[in-house]
Design an enzyme around this catalytic site. Structure first.
Site, PDB file in Angstrom:
ATOM      1  N   ILE A 118       0.839  -1.208   0.000  1.00  0.00           N
ATOM      2  CA  ILE A 118       0.000   0.000   0.000  1.00  0.00           C
ATOM      3  C   ILE A 118       0.868   1.250   0.000  1.00  0.00           C
ATOM      4  CG2 ILE A 118      -1.890   1.193   1.157  1.00  0.00           C
ATOM      5  CD1 ILE A 118      -2.711  -1.457   2.398  1.00  0.00           C
ATOM      6  N   ALA A 127       4.713  -1.536   8.644  1.00  0.00           N
ATOM      7  CA  ALA A 127       4.183  -2.459   9.650  1.00  0.00           C
ATOM      8  C   ALA A 127       4.548  -3.880   9.249  1.00  0.00           C
ATOM      9  CB  ALA A 127       2.656  -2.339   9.728  1.00  0.00           C
ATOM     10  N   THR A 146      -5.928  -0.246  10.420  1.00  0.00           N
ATOM     11  CA  THR A 146      -6.787  -1.249   9.797  1.00  0.00           C
ATOM     12  C   THR A 146      -8.139  -1.358  10.493  1.00  0.00           C
ATOM     13  OG1 THR A 146      -6.970  -3.635   9.426  1.00  0.00           O
ATOM     14  CG2 THR A 146      -5.586  -2.954  11.245  1.00  0.00           C
ATOM     15  N   TYR A 167      -1.484  -9.633  15.255  1.00  0.00           N
ATOM     16  CA  TYR A 167      -1.340  -8.485  14.330  1.00  0.00           C
ATOM     17  C   TYR A 167      -2.288  -7.352  14.709  1.00  0.00           C
ATOM     18  CZ  TYR A 167      -2.485  -5.642  10.232  1.00  0.00           C
ATOM     19  OH  TYR A 167      -2.772  -4.587   9.397  1.00  0.00           O
ATOM     20  N   LYS A 226      -1.720  -3.379  16.005  1.00  0.00           N
ATOM     21  CA  LYS A 226      -2.212  -2.195  15.294  1.00  0.00           C
ATOM     22  C   LYS A 226      -3.107  -1.365  16.226  1.00  0.00           C
ATOM     23  CE  LYS A 226      -1.618  -1.084  11.580  1.00  0.00           C
ATOM     24  NZ  LYS A 226      -0.522  -0.299  10.939  1.00  0.00           N
ATOM     25  N   ILE A 269      -5.688 -12.637  -2.223  1.00  0.00           N
ATOM     26  CA  ILE A 269      -5.940 -12.509  -3.668  1.00  0.00           C
ATOM     27  C   ILE A 269      -4.689 -12.822  -4.496  1.00  0.00           C
ATOM     28  CG2 ILE A 269      -6.511 -10.810  -5.489  1.00  0.00           C
ATOM     29  CD1 ILE A 269      -8.804  -9.842  -3.704  1.00  0.00           C
ATOM     30  N   LYS A 314      -6.047 -22.074  -2.347  1.00  0.00           N
ATOM     31  CA  LYS A 314      -6.298 -22.636  -1.010  1.00  0.00           C
ATOM     32  C   LYS A 314      -7.272 -21.737  -0.249  1.00  0.00           C
ATOM     33  CE  LYS A 314      -2.753 -25.421  -1.853  1.00  0.00           C
ATOM     34  NZ  LYS A 314      -3.035 -26.697  -2.480  1.00  0.00           N
ATOM     35  N   ASP A 368      -8.195 -23.991   8.798  1.00  0.00           N
ATOM     36  CA  ASP A 368      -8.614 -22.619   9.072  1.00  0.00           C
ATOM     37  C   ASP A 368      -7.544 -21.876   9.874  1.00  0.00           C
ATOM     38  OD1 ASP A 368     -10.220 -20.428   8.940  1.00  0.00           O
ATOM     39  OD2 ASP A 368     -11.841 -21.220  10.183  1.00  0.00           O
ATOM     40  N   GLY A 399      -8.535 -18.473  15.365  1.00  0.00           N
ATOM     41  CA  GLY A 399      -9.149 -17.190  15.756  1.00  0.00           C
ATOM     42  C   GLY A 399      -9.672 -16.374  14.582  1.00  0.00           C
ATOM     43  N   HIS A 400      -9.846 -17.011  13.437  1.00  0.00           N
ATOM     44  CA  HIS A 400     -10.208 -16.342  12.165  1.00  0.00           C
ATOM     45  C   HIS A 400     -11.390 -15.378  12.320  1.00  0.00           C
ATOM     46  CE1 HIS A 400     -10.659 -17.256   7.549  1.00  0.00           C
ATOM     47  NE2 HIS A 400     -10.509 -15.966   7.808  1.00  0.00           N
TER      48      HIS A 400
HETATM   49  P1  NAD Z   1       3.315  -4.726   3.526  1.00  0.00           P
HETATM   50  O1  NAD Z   1       3.646  -5.843   4.441  1.00  0.00           O
HETATM   51  O2  NAD Z   1       3.098  -5.001   2.067  1.00  0.00           O
HETATM   52  O3  NAD Z   1       4.468  -3.607   3.580  1.00  0.00           O
HETATM   53  C1  NAD Z   1       5.048  -3.202   4.791  1.00  0.00           C
HETATM   54  C2  NAD Z   1       6.272  -2.343   4.452  1.00  0.00           C
HETATM   55  O4  NAD Z   1       6.833  -1.858   5.696  1.00  0.00           O
HETATM   56  C3  NAD Z   1       7.393  -3.115   3.756  1.00  0.00           C
HETATM   57  O5  NAD Z   1       7.943  -2.335   2.716  1.00  0.00           O
HETATM   58  C4  NAD Z   1       8.421  -3.351   4.856  1.00  0.00           C
HETATM   59  O6  NAD Z   1       9.750  -3.474   4.378  1.00  0.00           O
HETATM   60  C5  NAD Z   1       8.230  -2.100   5.704  1.00  0.00           C
HETATM   61  N1  NAD Z   1       8.671  -2.289   7.105  1.00  0.00           N
HETATM   62  C6  NAD Z   1       8.328  -3.304   7.934  1.00  0.00           C
HETATM   63  N2  NAD Z   1       8.927  -3.137   9.131  1.00  0.00           N
HETATM   64  C7  NAD Z   1       9.632  -1.978   9.064  1.00  0.00           C
HETATM   65  C8  NAD Z   1      10.440  -1.259   9.989  1.00  0.00           C
HETATM   66  N3  NAD Z   1      10.648  -1.702  11.241  1.00  0.00           N
HETATM   67  N4  NAD Z   1      10.997  -0.093   9.586  1.00  0.00           N
HETATM   68  C9  NAD Z   1      10.807   0.376   8.317  1.00  0.00           C
HETATM   69  N5  NAD Z   1      10.054  -0.274   7.409  1.00  0.00           N
HETATM   70  C10 NAD Z   1       9.482  -1.432   7.769  1.00  0.00           C
HETATM   71  O7  NAD Z   1       2.057  -4.005   4.168  1.00  0.00           O
HETATM   72  P2  NAD Z   1       0.765  -3.382   3.467  1.00  0.00           P
HETATM   73  O8  NAD Z   1      -0.222  -4.444   3.219  1.00  0.00           O
HETATM   74  O9  NAD Z   1       1.206  -2.492   2.372  1.00  0.00           O
HETATM   75  O10 NAD Z   1       0.209  -2.489   4.666  1.00  0.00           O
HETATM   76  C11 NAD Z   1       0.660  -1.153   4.858  1.00  0.00           C
HETATM   77  C12 NAD Z   1      -0.060  -0.553   6.042  1.00  0.00           C
HETATM   78  O11 NAD Z   1      -1.452  -0.537   5.803  1.00  0.00           O
HETATM   79  C13 NAD Z   1       0.135  -1.322   7.342  1.00  0.00           C
HETATM   80  O12 NAD Z   1       0.266  -0.392   8.395  1.00  0.00           O
HETATM   81  C14 NAD Z   1      -1.140  -2.136   7.484  1.00  0.00           C
HETATM   82  O13 NAD Z   1      -1.428  -2.394   8.834  1.00  0.00           O
HETATM   83  C15 NAD Z   1      -2.144  -1.192   6.866  1.00  0.00           C
HETATM   84  N6  NAD Z   1      -3.341  -1.812   6.277  1.00  0.00           N
HETATM   85  C16 NAD Z   1      -3.218  -2.818   5.358  1.00  0.00           C
HETATM   86  C17 NAD Z   1      -4.361  -3.335   4.748  1.00  0.00           C
HETATM   87  C18 NAD Z   1      -4.267  -4.415   3.686  1.00  0.00           C
HETATM   88  O14 NAD Z   1      -5.300  -4.848   3.182  1.00  0.00           O
HETATM   89  N7  NAD Z   1      -3.094  -4.869   3.301  1.00  0.00           N
HETATM   90  C19 NAD Z   1      -5.622  -2.841   5.112  1.00  0.00           C
HETATM   91  C20 NAD Z   1      -5.713  -1.825   6.065  1.00  0.00           C
HETATM   92  C21 NAD Z   1      -4.561  -1.312   6.629  1.00  0.00           C
HETATM   93  O1  TDX Z   2      -4.616 -18.640   1.301  1.00  0.00           O
HETATM   94  C1  TDX Z   2      -5.477 -18.015   1.925  1.00  0.00           C
HETATM   95  N1  TDX Z   2      -6.743 -18.511   1.988  1.00  0.00           N
HETATM   96  C2  TDX Z   2      -7.758 -17.877   2.641  1.00  0.00           C
HETATM   97  O2  TDX Z   2      -8.888 -18.371   2.662  1.00  0.00           O
HETATM   98  C3  TDX Z   2      -5.192 -16.756   2.587  1.00  0.00           C
HETATM   99  C4  TDX Z   2      -3.800 -16.179   2.555  1.00  0.00           C
HETATM  100  C5  TDX Z   2      -6.220 -16.120   3.237  1.00  0.00           C
HETATM  101  N2  TDX Z   2      -7.475 -16.661   3.277  1.00  0.00           N
HETATM  102  C6  TDX Z   2      -8.574 -15.911   3.924  1.00  0.00           C
HETATM  103  C7  TDX Z   2      -8.279 -15.335   5.289  1.00  0.00           C
HETATM  104  C8  TDX Z   2      -9.113 -14.077   5.304  1.00  0.00           C
HETATM  105  O3  TDX Z   2     -10.443 -14.370   5.677  1.00  0.00           O
HETATM  106  O4  TDX Z   2      -8.794 -14.755   3.087  1.00  0.00           O
HETATM  107  C9  TDX Z   2      -9.108 -13.600   3.858  1.00  0.00           C
HETATM  108  C10 TDX Z   2      -8.090 -12.505   3.577  1.00  0.00           C
HETATM  109  O5  TDX Z   2      -6.849 -12.922   4.111  1.00  0.00           O
HETATM  110  P1  TDX Z   2      -5.553 -11.982   4.091  1.00  0.00           P
HETATM  111  O6  TDX Z   2      -5.234 -11.594   2.700  1.00  0.00           O
HETATM  112  O7  TDX Z   2      -4.496 -12.666   4.898  1.00  0.00           O
HETATM  113  O8  TDX Z   2      -6.087 -10.654   4.799  1.00  0.00           O
HETATM  114  P2  TDX Z   2      -6.698 -10.362   6.263  1.00  0.00           P
HETATM  115  O9  TDX Z   2      -6.268 -11.359   7.259  1.00  0.00           O
HETATM  116  O10 TDX Z   2      -8.165 -10.127   6.076  1.00  0.00           O
HETATM  117  O11 TDX Z   2      -5.945  -8.972   6.589  1.00  0.00           O
HETATM  118  C11 TDX Z   2      -5.747  -7.978   5.556  1.00  0.00           C
HETATM  119  O12 TDX Z   2      -6.661  -6.921   5.686  1.00  0.00           O
HETATM  120  C12 TDX Z   2      -6.504  -6.079   6.788  1.00  0.00           C
HETATM  121  C13 TDX Z   2      -4.326  -7.453   5.578  1.00  0.00           C
HETATM  122  O13 TDX Z   2      -3.400  -8.522   5.449  1.00  0.00           O
HETATM  123  C14 TDX Z   2      -4.070  -6.660   6.831  1.00  0.00           C
HETATM  124  O14 TDX Z   2      -2.769  -6.071   6.791  1.00  0.00           O
HETATM  125  C15 TDX Z   2      -5.090  -5.569   6.929  1.00  0.00           C
HETATM  126  O15 TDX Z   2      -4.929  -4.891   8.138  1.00  0.00           O
END
Ligand code: NAD
Ligand code: TDX
Length: 344
Positions: free
Chosen positions: A24, A92, A133, A160, A164, A201, A215, A282, A285-286
C-alpha cells in the site's frame, strides 16, 4: 495548547512515507508522485521480506528518495525527520498468519516503531498520519446489519490486529497529551498491484498462474470488505491535507464479499473450473466479517471510491500479476513452503 479538532488544511511539500516499498505504501508513493509532482517524498523502509525497492524504482530520483532504515531507530529519525513537514506511516508487519507464528516482530515494528515515530513527530513538530486497519474493531457476525464506525470499541483478535490497535491508542494519547498533530485512518482489505503473494488474492492468482491449486481457509464464508489500493491512497491524501487533527477516519468502498465468492470470481476470470481449489486448515481465531461505514470520510472530506466495480478491478489485478511474473516469482516458493508446513 490543544490541537485536537482543528482542520489540518495544509499542502505538504516534503513528506516521509514509512513502508513506502511495501504494497500500500508504494501504491501511495506512486499516486502522490503522479498527482502531486510538487511534493518530495522520502521513503523510509527497512526492506523486510515484504519490502521491494523495485516497487518505486521507476520514479524520479529527484522526487522520490529511498532511505533504507528501521522506524525503531530513533537516531536515524532524529536525522531525517526535522527537514520534513509530514510523516505518513504505513510501515508495519502486516500479515495475520505470520503474527500467529511469531508475534515478536509485530510488537517491535507496529508498537515500538510507531512510538519512536510519534516521539520524533513530537520533538520536531511534524504532522503525522497513521495508517491502520479495520481489524482493530474485531469482527462482526455474518448476519449482523451493523458496520464499523470510528467510535466503536477496540476488540482486536489476532497478534497483528492487537499491535495495530496498540499503535492507534499511542497516536490518540500523543495527540491529547503532547498536542501532536496526528490523524488516524482505518481501512478495509486492499487489493491491487504490488501486493505480496502471501495475501489472499495474489496468492490465489499466482497459484493458478503457477499450476498450483488455490487454497481456501475454513468454510470460505468469512467476509472481507474489499477496496482498491488507489482509492485508499486518495483517502489518505485527503485526510493528511484536510482531515481534522485527532480524528479517526474509516476508509471503505462498500465492497463486502465472502472469500468463496472472491475465489470463484478469480477462477472464472482465469478460465478455471469453479471447484478447482483446495479447502485447507482454518486460521486460528479467524475473524468472521469486517465491514466499514465510510460515511464520516464521505461527509467531511467528500471522498468517494472510484474503483466501484470489483470484478473489473480484480481482472486488472490478475493482468498485472500475469504481466509481472519477474516481480512475484522470487517470493513464491518460500511463501508456499511456509503455508504447506502449516497445513495451509
Ligand atoms: P506490507 O507488508 O506489504 O508492507 C510493509 C512495508 O513496511 C514493507 O515495505 C516493509 O519493508 C516495511 N517495514 C516493515 N517493518 C519496518 C520497519 N521496522 N521499519 C521500516 N520499514 C518497515 O504491508 P501493506 O499491506 O502495504 O500495509 C501497509 C499498512 O497498511 C500497514 O500499516 C497495514 O497495517 C495497513 N493496512 C493494510 C491493509 C491491507 O489490506 N493490506 C488494510 C488496512 C490497513
Ligand atoms: O490462502 C489463503 N486462503 C484464505 O482463505 C489466505 C492467505 C487467506 N485466506 C482468507 C483469510 C481471510 O479471511 O482470506 C481472507 C483474507 O486474508 P488476508 O489476505 O491474509 O487478509 P486479512 O487477514 O483479512 O488482513 C488484511 O486486511 C486487513 C491485511 O493482510 C491486513 O494487513 C489488513 O490490516
Amino acid at each position: 495548547m490543544s490541537t485536537a479538532g482543528k482542520a489540518a488544511s495544509f499542502l505538504p511539500t516534503n513528506i516521509i512515507v514509512t513502508g513506502g516499498c511495501g504494497f500500500i505504501g508504494s501504491n501511495f508513493v506512486r499516486w502522490v508522485a503522479k498527482e502531486h509532482p510538487e511534493c518530495h517524498i522520502t521513503v523510509l523502509d527497512k526492506l523486510t521480506y515484504a519490502g521491494n525497492p523495485d516497487n518505486i524504482a521507476d520514479l524520479s530520483d529527484e522526487q522520490v528518495e529511498l532511505v533504507i532504515g528501521d522506524i525503531c531507530d530513533s537516531q536515524l529519525l532524529d536525522m531525517i525527520v526535522p527537514v520534513h513537514d509530514a510523516i505518513v506511516h504505513f510501515a508495519a508487519e502486516s500479515h495475520n498468519d505470520n503474527s500467529i507464528l511469531d508475534p515478536e516482530p509485530f510488537i517491535q515494528t507496529n508498537v515500538v516503531g510507531t512510538y519512536r515515530l510519534l516521539q520524533a513527530a513530537r520533538k520536531f513538530d511534524v504532522r503525522f498520519h497513521h495508517v491502520s486497519t479495520d481489524e482493530v474493531y474485531g469482527d462482526l457476525a455474518l448476519d449482523e446489519p451493523r458496520r464499523f464506525k470510528p467510535d466503536d470499541p477496540y476488540k482486536p483478535s489476532s497478534p497483528y490486529s492487537s499491535t495495530k490497535a496498540s499503535s492507534d491508542l499511542l497516536v490518540r494519547a500523543w495527540v491529547r497529551t503532547y498536542g501532536v498533530r496526528a490523524t488516524i485512518s482505518n481501512c478495509s482489505n486492499n487489493y491491487g498491484p504490488y501486493q505480496h503473494v502471501e495475501k489472499f488474492i495474489p496468492r490465489q492468482i499466482t497459484n493458478i498462474l503457477d499450476g498450483r491449486r488455490p487454497k481456501l481457509y475454513g468454510n470460505g464464508a468469512n467476509v472481507r470488505d474489499w477496496i482498491h489500493t488507489e482509492d485508499h491512497s486518495r483517502a489518505v491524501w485527503d485526510i493528511l491535507t484536510r482531515g481534522r487533527i485527532g480524528e479517526t477516519y474509516l476508509i471503505g468502498a462498500n465492497g463486502e464479499l465472502d472469500n468463496l465468492h472472491v475465489l470463484k470470481t478469480i477462477l472464472r476470470a482465469m478460465v478455471q473450473p469453479e471447484d478447482a481449489f483446495d479447502w485447507v486448515r482454518d486460521r486460528p481465531g479467524h475473524d468472521r466479517r469486517y465491514a466499514i461505514d465510510p460515511s464520516k470520510l464521505e461527509r467531511e472530506l467528500g471522498w468517494h471510491p472510484i474503483h466501484t466495480d470489483f470484478q473489473e478491478g480484480l481482472s486488472q489485478t490478475i493482468e498485472w500479476y500475469r504481466e509481472h511474473e519477474e516481480w512475484w516469482r522470487p517470493a513464491k516458493e518460500a511463501t508456499e513452503k511456509k503455508y504447506a508446513a502449516q497445513g495451509q
